[in-house]
Design an enzyme around this catalytic site. Structure first.
Site, PDB file in Angstrom:
ATOM      1  N   SER A 140       0.848  -1.188   0.000  1.00 36.11           N
ATOM      2  CA  SER A 140       0.000   0.000   0.000  1.00 36.11           C
ATOM      3  C   SER A 140       0.884   1.238   0.000  1.00 36.11           C
ATOM      4  CB  SER A 140      -0.904   0.015   1.239  1.00 36.11           C
ATOM      5  OG  SER A 140      -1.540   1.276   1.397  1.00 36.11           O
ATOM      6  N   TYR A 153      -1.442  -0.324  10.149  1.00 37.98           N
ATOM      7  CA  TYR A 153      -1.560  -0.684   8.737  1.00 37.98           C
ATOM      8  C   TYR A 153      -0.294  -0.304   7.968  1.00 37.98           C
ATOM      9  CZ  TYR A 153      -3.775  -1.173   4.131  1.00 37.98           C
ATOM     10  OH  TYR A 153      -4.098  -1.558   2.841  1.00 37.98           O
ATOM     11  N   ALA A 155       2.722   0.164   9.150  1.00 34.23           N
ATOM     12  CA  ALA A 155       3.826  -0.685   9.587  1.00 34.23           C
ATOM     13  C   ALA A 155       3.748  -2.063   8.936  1.00 34.23           C
ATOM     14  CB  ALA A 155       3.819  -0.812  11.105  1.00 34.23           C
ATOM     15  N   LYS A 157       2.352  -2.856   6.075  1.00 30.98           N
ATOM     16  CA  LYS A 157       2.622  -2.785   4.638  1.00 30.98           C
ATOM     17  C   LYS A 157       4.082  -2.430   4.351  1.00 30.98           C
ATOM     18  CE  LYS A 157      -1.548  -3.856   3.361  1.00 30.98           C
ATOM     19  NZ  LYS A 157      -1.845  -5.119   2.645  1.00 30.98           N
TER      20      LYS A 157
END
Length: 243
Positions: A140, A153, A155, A157
């Site tokens: 992402s 999130y 971290a 990705k």
């Protein structure tokens, strides 16, 4: 890749980006097995039928090592091979870092990062024996640039990018390629939950002035699956948001 019909496993593929990827790979002539964390609902099954899609469905938690190993082994037991793995399963539990509970941080890390690690580990063991394979991870832009309220999130990705590059180096020893795509704002059930004001704020920041379509992410994934000389790369798909 094998000259026989290829077999692909796509995690978190009951809907959204995962389903678009599964559909595209099936249209390319692959046998596609989809994973979901829950048994498919009647609506989800009907959605497949309406699109003329037929997928084997493995129910399991990618964050659970036992489940992950069983899913990979089940695919190989039925089809005799596993050529493509797409690690798409992911969750969000957004909140400002100072207010985020440890449980919410760990839950996102476990599904998004540990889950991809589990699936990749067991898939690579199969691919190493056949000396071929392609793995694509769904990262992402949040993992590349950070995002407010997404410490967990982002971290997960960011970690997935590191996992991708290491898997690419190790996999290359047996002709296994590993790449990632990093979507920006894509029209899914997740983004649909955002307020109209928030959606407009993002749209105004995107040079192409729209959210992406899941099929456009699937196009990039398919490209990485088929191109035999790309490995360890991260393709950003964000309409220019991070230019």
């Amino acid at each position: 890749m094998s000259e026989t019909k290829q077999v692909a496993l796509v995690t978190g593929a009951a809907k959204g980006i995962g389903l678009a990827i599964a559909k595209r790979l099936a249209n390319d002539g692959m046998t596609v097995v989809i994973n979901s964390h829950h048994a498919l609902t009647a609506d989800e099954k009907q959605n497949f039928a309406d699109q003329g899609l037929v997928f084997d469905n493995l129910v399991g938690d990618v964050a659970n090592e036992t489940d992950a190993e069983k899913m990979v082994n089940d695919v190989v037991a039925k089809y005799g091979q596993l050529d493509v793995l797409v690690n798409n399963a992911g969750i969000t539990k957004d909140k400002l870092l100072s207010r985020m509970k440890l449980a919410d941080f760990e839950a996102v890390i476990n599904t998004n990062l540990v889950g991809a690690f589990n699936m990749t580990k067991f898939a690579m063991k199969i691919m190493q024996k056949s000396r071929t394979g392609a793995i694509v991870n769904l990262a992402s832009i949040s993992g590349l640039h950070g995002n407010l309220g997404q410490a967990n999130y982002s971290a997960s990705k960011a970690g997935l990018v590191g996992l991708t590059k290491t898997a690419a180096r190790e996999g290359a020893l047996r002709n296994i390629r590993c790449n990632a795509v990093a979507p920006g704002m894509v029209a899914t059930d997740m983004t649909a939950k955002m307020s109209e004001r928030r959606q407009k704020e993002f749209t105004d920041q995107i040079p192409l002035k729209r959210f992406g379509d899941p099929a456009e992410v699937a196009d990039a994934v398919t490209f990485l699956v088929h191109n035999q000389y790309i490995t360890g790369q991260v393709i950003t798909i964000d309409g220019g948001l991070t230019i």
